[in-house]
Design a protein around this motif. Sequence first.
Motif, PDB file in Angstrom:
ATOM      1  N   ARG A  38       5.532   6.344   5.138  1.00  0.00           N
ATOM      2  CA  ARG A  38       5.054   7.780   5.007  1.00  0.00           C
ATOM      3  C   ARG A  38       5.053   8.485   6.528  1.00  0.00           C
ATOM      4  NH1 ARG A  38      -0.464   5.222   2.500  1.00  0.00           N
ATOM      5  NH2 ARG A  38       0.572   3.825   4.118  1.00  0.00           N
ATOM      6  N   ARG A  39       4.708   7.751   7.462  1.00  0.00           N
ATOM      7  CA  ARG A  39       4.527   8.172   8.786  1.00  0.00           C
ATOM      8  C   ARG A  39       5.877   8.289   9.488  1.00  0.00           C
ATOM      9  NH1 ARG A  39       0.339   3.877  10.675  1.00  0.00           N
ATOM     10  NH2 ARG A  39       1.558   2.702   9.524  1.00  0.00           N
TER      11      ARG A  39
ATOM     12  N   MET B 204       5.034   6.269  -1.644  1.00  0.00           N
ATOM     13  CA  MET B 204       5.706   5.387  -2.790  1.00  0.00           C
ATOM     14  C   MET B 204       4.596   5.257  -3.750  1.00  0.00           C
ATOM     15  SD  MET B 204       8.630   3.403  -1.334  1.00  0.00           S
ATOM     16  CE  MET B 204       9.083   2.599  -2.848  1.00  0.00           C
TER      17      MET B 204
ATOM     18  N   GLY C 231       9.152   0.386   2.714  1.00  0.00           N
ATOM     19  CA  GLY C 231       8.275   0.239   3.715  1.00  0.00           C
ATOM     20  C   GLY C 231       8.599  -0.638   4.876  1.00  0.00           C
TER      21      GLY C 231
ATOM     22  N   GLY D  71       6.061  -4.026  10.365  1.00  0.00           N
ATOM     23  CA  GLY D  71       5.554  -5.303   9.491  1.00  0.00           C
ATOM     24  C   GLY D  71       6.916  -6.007   9.013  1.00  0.00           C
TER      25      GLY D  71
ATOM     26  N   TYR E  75      -1.606  -6.096   8.104  1.00  0.00           N
ATOM     27  CA  TYR E  75      -2.620  -7.446   7.692  1.00  0.00           C
ATOM     28  C   TYR E  75      -3.429  -7.445   8.719  1.00  0.00           C
ATOM     29  CZ  TYR E  75      -4.713 -11.574   6.443  1.00  0.00           C
ATOM     30  OH  TYR E  75      -5.560 -12.832   5.948  1.00  0.00           O
TER      31      TYR E  75
ATOM     32  N   PRO F  33       5.210 -14.411   0.852  1.00  0.00           N
ATOM     33  CA  PRO F  33       4.595 -14.660   2.145  1.00  0.00           C
ATOM     34  C   PRO F  33       3.124 -14.986   1.866  1.00  0.00           C
ATOM     35  CG  PRO F  33       5.628 -12.640   2.368  1.00  0.00           C
ATOM     36  CD  PRO F  33       5.551 -13.099   0.583  1.00  0.00           C
TER      37      PRO F  33
ATOM     38  N   THR G 175       1.255  -8.879  10.469  1.00  0.00           N
ATOM     39  CA  THR G 175       1.859  -7.684  10.492  1.00  0.00           C
ATOM     40  C   THR G 175       0.650  -6.779  11.016  1.00  0.00           C
ATOM     41  OG1 THR G 175       1.179  -7.456   8.291  1.00  0.00           O
ATOM     42  CG2 THR G 175       3.399  -8.358   8.800  1.00  0.00           C
TER      43      THR G 175
ATOM     44  N   ASN H  33       9.829  -3.967  -0.555  1.00  0.00           N
ATOM     45  CA  ASN H  33       8.871  -4.697   0.356  1.00  0.00           C
ATOM     46  C   ASN H  33       7.649  -3.820   0.229  1.00  0.00           C
ATOM     47  OD1 ASN H  33       8.017  -6.176   2.833  1.00  0.00           O
ATOM     48  ND2 ASN H  33       7.906  -3.888   3.466  1.00  0.00           N
TER      49      ASN H  33
ATOM     50  N   GLN I 164      -0.606 -15.233   4.639  1.00  0.00           N
ATOM     51  CA  GLN I 164      -1.104 -14.306   5.702  1.00  0.00           C
ATOM     52  C   GLN I 164       0.067 -14.269   6.939  1.00  0.00           C
ATOM     53  OE1 GLN I 164      -5.706 -16.268   5.191  1.00  0.00           O
ATOM     54  NE2 GLN I 164      -4.321 -16.866   7.094  1.00  0.00           N
TER      55      GLN I 164
ATOM     56  N   LEU J  71       8.080   9.353   2.538  1.00  0.00           N
ATOM     57  CA  LEU J  71       7.636   9.485   1.244  1.00  0.00           C
ATOM     58  C   LEU J  71       6.494   8.577   0.920  1.00  0.00           C
ATOM     59  CD1 LEU J  71       9.915   8.516  -1.678  1.00  0.00           C
ATOM     60  CD2 LEU J  71       9.751   7.172   0.565  1.00  0.00           C
TER      61      LEU J  71
HETATM   62  N1  LIG Z   1       1.172  -9.528   5.945  1.00  0.00           N
HETATM   63  C1  LIG Z   1       0.772 -10.373   4.912  1.00  0.00           C
HETATM   64  O1  LIG Z   1      -0.173 -11.155   5.305  1.00  0.00           O
HETATM   65  C2  LIG Z   1       1.335 -10.370   3.643  1.00  0.00           C
HETATM   66  C3  LIG Z   1       1.156 -11.611   2.879  1.00  0.00           C
HETATM   67  C4  LIG Z   1       1.567 -11.662   1.537  1.00  0.00           C
HETATM   68  C5  LIG Z   1       2.445 -10.327   0.897  1.00  0.00           C
HETATM   69  N2  LIG Z   1       2.808  -9.719   1.834  1.00  0.00           N
HETATM   70  C6  LIG Z   1       3.859  -8.612   1.392  1.00  0.00           C
HETATM   71  O2  LIG Z   1       4.550  -8.156   2.283  1.00  0.00           O
HETATM   72  C7  LIG Z   1       4.772  -6.843   2.272  1.00  0.00           C
HETATM   73  C8  LIG Z   1       4.862  -5.817   3.454  1.00  0.00           C
HETATM   74  O3  LIG Z   1       3.350  -6.110   4.070  1.00  0.00           O
HETATM   75  P1  LIG Z   1       3.029  -5.934   5.638  1.00  0.00           P
HETATM   76  O4  LIG Z   1       1.767  -6.622   5.702  1.00  0.00           O
HETATM   77  O5  LIG Z   1       4.301  -6.067   6.313  1.00  0.00           O
HETATM   78  O6  LIG Z   1       2.762  -4.340   5.360  1.00  0.00           O
HETATM   79  P2  LIG Z   1       2.401  -3.496   6.565  1.00  0.00           P
HETATM   80  O7  LIG Z   1       2.441  -4.049   8.010  1.00  0.00           O
HETATM   81  O8  LIG Z   1       1.110  -2.373   6.092  1.00  0.00           O
HETATM   82  O9  LIG Z   1       3.705  -2.507   6.627  1.00  0.00           O
HETATM   83  C9  LIG Z   1       3.974  -1.799   5.491  1.00  0.00           C
HETATM   84  C10 LIG Z   1       5.020  -0.677   5.463  1.00  0.00           C
HETATM   85  O10 LIG Z   1       5.185  -0.118   4.275  1.00  0.00           O
HETATM   86  C11 LIG Z   1       5.164   1.263   4.622  1.00  0.00           C
HETATM   87  N3  LIG Z   1       4.330   1.783   3.596  1.00  0.00           N
HETATM   88  C12 LIG Z   1       2.854   1.351   3.098  1.00  0.00           C
HETATM   89  N4  LIG Z   1       2.368   2.052   2.148  1.00  0.00           N
HETATM   90  C13 LIG Z   1       3.621   3.014   1.610  1.00  0.00           C
HETATM   91  C14 LIG Z   1       3.576   3.905   0.822  1.00  0.00           C
HETATM   92  N5  LIG Z   1       2.520   4.283  -0.232  1.00  0.00           N
HETATM   93  N6  LIG Z   1       4.623   4.638   0.743  1.00  0.00           N
HETATM   94  C15 LIG Z   1       5.909   4.528   1.567  1.00  0.00           C
HETATM   95  N7  LIG Z   1       5.842   3.652   2.440  1.00  0.00           N
HETATM   96  C16 LIG Z   1       4.458   2.824   2.640  1.00  0.00           C
HETATM   97  C17 LIG Z   1       4.335   1.493   5.938  1.00  0.00           C
HETATM   98  O11 LIG Z   1       4.532   2.676   6.638  1.00  0.00           O
HETATM   99  P3  LIG Z   1       3.464   3.850   6.523  1.00  0.00           P
HETATM  100  O12 LIG Z   1       1.893   3.518   6.491  1.00  0.00           O
HETATM  101  O13 LIG Z   1       4.029   4.873   7.471  1.00  0.00           O
HETATM  102  O14 LIG Z   1       3.612   4.393   4.995  1.00  0.00           O
HETATM  103  C18 LIG Z   1       4.867   0.200   6.743  1.00  0.00           C
HETATM  104  O15 LIG Z   1       6.178   0.808   7.143  1.00  0.00           O
HETATM  105  C19 LIG Z   1       4.088  -6.241   1.049  1.00  0.00           C
HETATM  106  O16 LIG Z   1       4.672  -6.459  -0.257  1.00  0.00           O
HETATM  107  C20 LIG Z   1       2.990  -7.305   0.868  1.00  0.00           C
HETATM  108  O17 LIG Z   1       2.123  -7.217  -0.376  1.00  0.00           O
HETATM  109  C21 LIG Z   1       2.015  -9.495   3.083  1.00  0.00           C
END
Ligand SMILES: NC(=O)c1ccc[n+]([C@@H]2O[C@H](COP(=O)([O-])OP(=O)(O)OC[C@H]3O[C@@H](n4cnc5c(N)ncnc54)[C@H](OP(=O)(O)O)[C@@H]3O)[C@@H](O)[C@H]2O)c1
Length: 269
Positions: free
Chosen positions: A41-42, A68, A16, A20, A195, A187, A192, A92, A189, A66
């Motif tokens: 995915r994208r 996931m 991922g 983000g 979020y 993490p 990203t 991640n 909030q 892919l």
């Molecule tokens: N941001 C927050 O506030 C926060 C807080 C606590 C924990 N976290 C944790 O931090 C991690 C990353 O979060 P983020 O906020 O950075 O997410 P994000 O901005 O939505 O980015 C997610 C990344 O993963 C890819 N992805 C998402 N779903 C996928 C799937 N089904 N298969 C393959 N790739 C996938 C996305 O690309 P595509 O959409 O193109 O697949 C993107 O590259 C996660 O584990 C989340 O639980 C985040």
Amino acid sequence: MENLVNKYGGWALITGSSQGIGKGFARRLAAEGFNLVLTARRVDILEGTAAELRDEFNIKTRTLSLDMTQPGSIEQIIEFVADIEIGFLINNVAFSKPAPFLDLSENNLSKQIYVNVETVTRLTSHFGRLMRDRDRGAIINVSSRTGEIAMPYFAMYCATKSFINLMTESLWFELKDTNVDVVVVKPDQTATEGYLSKNPTIWGDAGIQTVEDCVEESMNALGKYAGWLTWPKSRDDVKALRDMPLEDAISVNGAGMLSVFSGQLKSTS
Ligand SMILES: NC(=O)c1ccc[n+]([C@@H]2O[C@H](COP(=O)([O-])OP(=O)(O)OC[C@H]3O[C@@H](n4cnc5c(N)ncnc54)[C@H](OP(=O)(O)O)[C@@H]3O)[C@@H](O)[C@H]2O)c1
């Protein structure tokens, strides 16, 4: 400064990682000189991120597009990197949906378990074993502050993140006298794309953490701690919640979820 490529091995696999926090780690490790395996995915965004980091840091990249949530994706990733040494693994990617627990479909429940529990477990086990046998490597499992104390309307997410916490923190002890560093980072909030796209109505008074700060806190925790809340405010908040009766702490979290995600808790897709 310690050379992390020499310490851990030349390639980093980050799930991922097109945007983000995953992209934040990719950029940070590219700056250290790691070659990168990136997944998402994208394809267009994934290829754009890979090209950006390749050009800026003169590294090699491999991309795997892919979904996931789909069974077979774990095997696909393992096969994709079978010919290179993964010295740094960052689990991640996550799958989540804020909703009342009883309104989540069976399909949604299964996907949360598959992505957040099975994938993280099996990639940690597979690459961790190879690292242990080589006696070098690093694993960062990206969890969440929600894994610390029950979070109403995010029951599956907080439960699966709690699984990641306990599994990784146990593994930390088992490997602490080796040259394989393991940490679970939690993490809060974080600003990203994912979020922010959920349009939470408030951040709370203390705002939101930047991706860069989250990544830096995580990198600093590696080799020092078993688990690490990446936002100083979270460390205070979680401590205060742990000092309360459990029911009060859960109620604080529930009220917080209702205010942050108000209006978004009905959809169960
Ligand atoms: N941001 C927050 O506030 C926060 C807080 C606590 C924990 N976290 C944790 O931090 C991690 C990353 O979060 P983020 O906020 O950075 O997410 P994000 O901005 O939505 O980015 C997610 C990344 O993963 C890819 N992805 C998402 N779903 C996928 C799937 N089904 N298969 C393959 N790739 C996938 C996305 O690309 P595509 O959409 O193109 O697949 C993107 O590259 C996660 O584990 C989340 O639980 C985040």
